[in-house]
Design a protein around this motif. Sequence first.
Motif, PDB file in Angstrom:
ATOM      1  N   TYR A  54       1.229  -1.392  -0.104  1.00  0.00           N
ATOM      2  CA  TYR A  54      -0.117  -0.180   0.036  1.00  0.00           C
ATOM      3  C   TYR A  54       0.636   1.232   0.097  1.00  0.00           C
ATOM      4  O   TYR A  54       2.007   2.079   0.653  1.00  0.00           O
ATOM      5  CB  TYR A  54      -0.584   0.022   1.654  1.00  0.00           C
ATOM      6  N   THR A  79      -3.735   1.027  -3.339  1.00  0.00           N
ATOM      7  CA  THR A  79      -3.068  -0.536  -3.440  1.00  0.00           C
ATOM      8  C   THR A  79      -2.517  -1.026  -5.229  1.00  0.00           C
ATOM      9  O   THR A  79      -2.195   0.276  -5.929  1.00  0.00           O
ATOM     10  CB  THR A  79      -4.517  -1.704  -3.738  1.00  0.00           C
ATOM     11  N   LYS A  80      -1.648  -1.767  -4.869  1.00  0.00           N
ATOM     12  CA  LYS A  80      -0.819  -2.204  -6.010  1.00  0.00           C
ATOM     13  C   LYS A  80      -1.745  -2.531  -7.286  1.00  0.00           C
ATOM     14  O   LYS A  80      -1.491  -2.253  -8.647  1.00  0.00           O
ATOM     15  CB  LYS A  80      -0.132  -3.537  -6.027  1.00  0.00           C
ATOM     16  N   GLU A  81      -2.746  -2.761  -7.156  1.00  0.00           N
ATOM     17  CA  GLU A  81      -4.094  -2.568  -8.585  1.00  0.00           C
ATOM     18  C   GLU A  81      -4.023  -1.633  -9.238  1.00  0.00           C
ATOM     19  O   GLU A  81      -5.274  -0.912  -9.744  1.00  0.00           O
ATOM     20  CB  GLU A  81      -5.027  -3.287  -8.141  1.00  0.00           C
ATOM     21  N   GLY A  82      -4.323   0.036  -8.037  1.00  0.00           N
ATOM     22  CA  GLY A  82      -4.387   0.874  -8.145  1.00  0.00           C
ATOM     23  C   GLY A  82      -5.551   2.056  -8.147  1.00  0.00           C
ATOM     24  O   GLY A  82      -5.579   3.402  -7.473  1.00  0.00           O
ATOM     25  N   ASN A 135      -9.621 -11.481  -4.963  1.00  0.00           N
ATOM     26  CA  ASN A 135      -9.031 -11.910  -5.647  1.00  0.00           C
ATOM     27  C   ASN A 135      -7.258 -10.272  -6.029  1.00  0.00           C
ATOM     28  O   ASN A 135      -6.555 -10.797  -6.223  1.00  0.00           O
ATOM     29  CB  ASN A 135      -9.545 -11.596  -7.400  1.00  0.00           C
ATOM     30  N   THR A 136      -7.653  -9.050  -4.997  1.00  0.00           N
ATOM     31  CA  THR A 136      -6.288  -8.775  -4.803  1.00  0.00           C
ATOM     32  C   THR A 136      -6.196  -8.939  -3.521  1.00  0.00           C
ATOM     33  O   THR A 136      -4.772  -7.447  -3.093  1.00  0.00           O
ATOM     34  CB  THR A 136      -7.261  -6.949  -4.586  1.00  0.00           C
TER      35      THR A 136
END
Length: 196
Positions: free
Chosen positions: A128, A140-143, A177-178
Amino acid sequence: MIDFLESHYAPQNGLKALDLGCGGGRHSELLAAYGFDLDSVDVNPAMLEKTAVRLKAKNLEGNVQNGSILKLPFKDERFDIVVATGVLHQAKSIDEYKAAISELGRVTAPSGAVLLNIFTNDVWDDSYKTLDDTHNAVITKEGPGMTLLSKESFVQYMNDARFNLEVDYGVDIKQENTGARAVFRAVFRKEAKGAS
């Protein structure tokens, strides 16, 4: 949620319900089938379309429209029940989080129920990136950005907005899933008019 509805509301009750952040419409379908006068809101047009298709396929009625938790397109104290799953923690800051809770309070009727879940800060991913000095607002790393509070802080913010914790389902660690997330599930009841 089904247990709560069955124990507190009769089917075909005619009360007004809001599915806030309706996503694909799973809760909208349940609320409409249970007899609520339903409004479904999301900021994502694709999710609104999925909800509309889902309701139509089940021959259920509901008003599906675009809207944000920060400025809902409804009159004050309209809803007897609000479902907000996975919505509030999407605030980009503590101030936005408090504004969202305030708006939730504005549209919920006195003695109305709010069924919700939020991600809390009980699970912290080292990837994070914090956005402010509170270390609650993160990317988050997913955006996607979100604000992670402790359960206790969240309950206090809800209390400040005149919501009382009615049912505490606790905090569960879920593998999304994240990645791993701590999810607090609860029902809050807005204070009745004249309550102090």
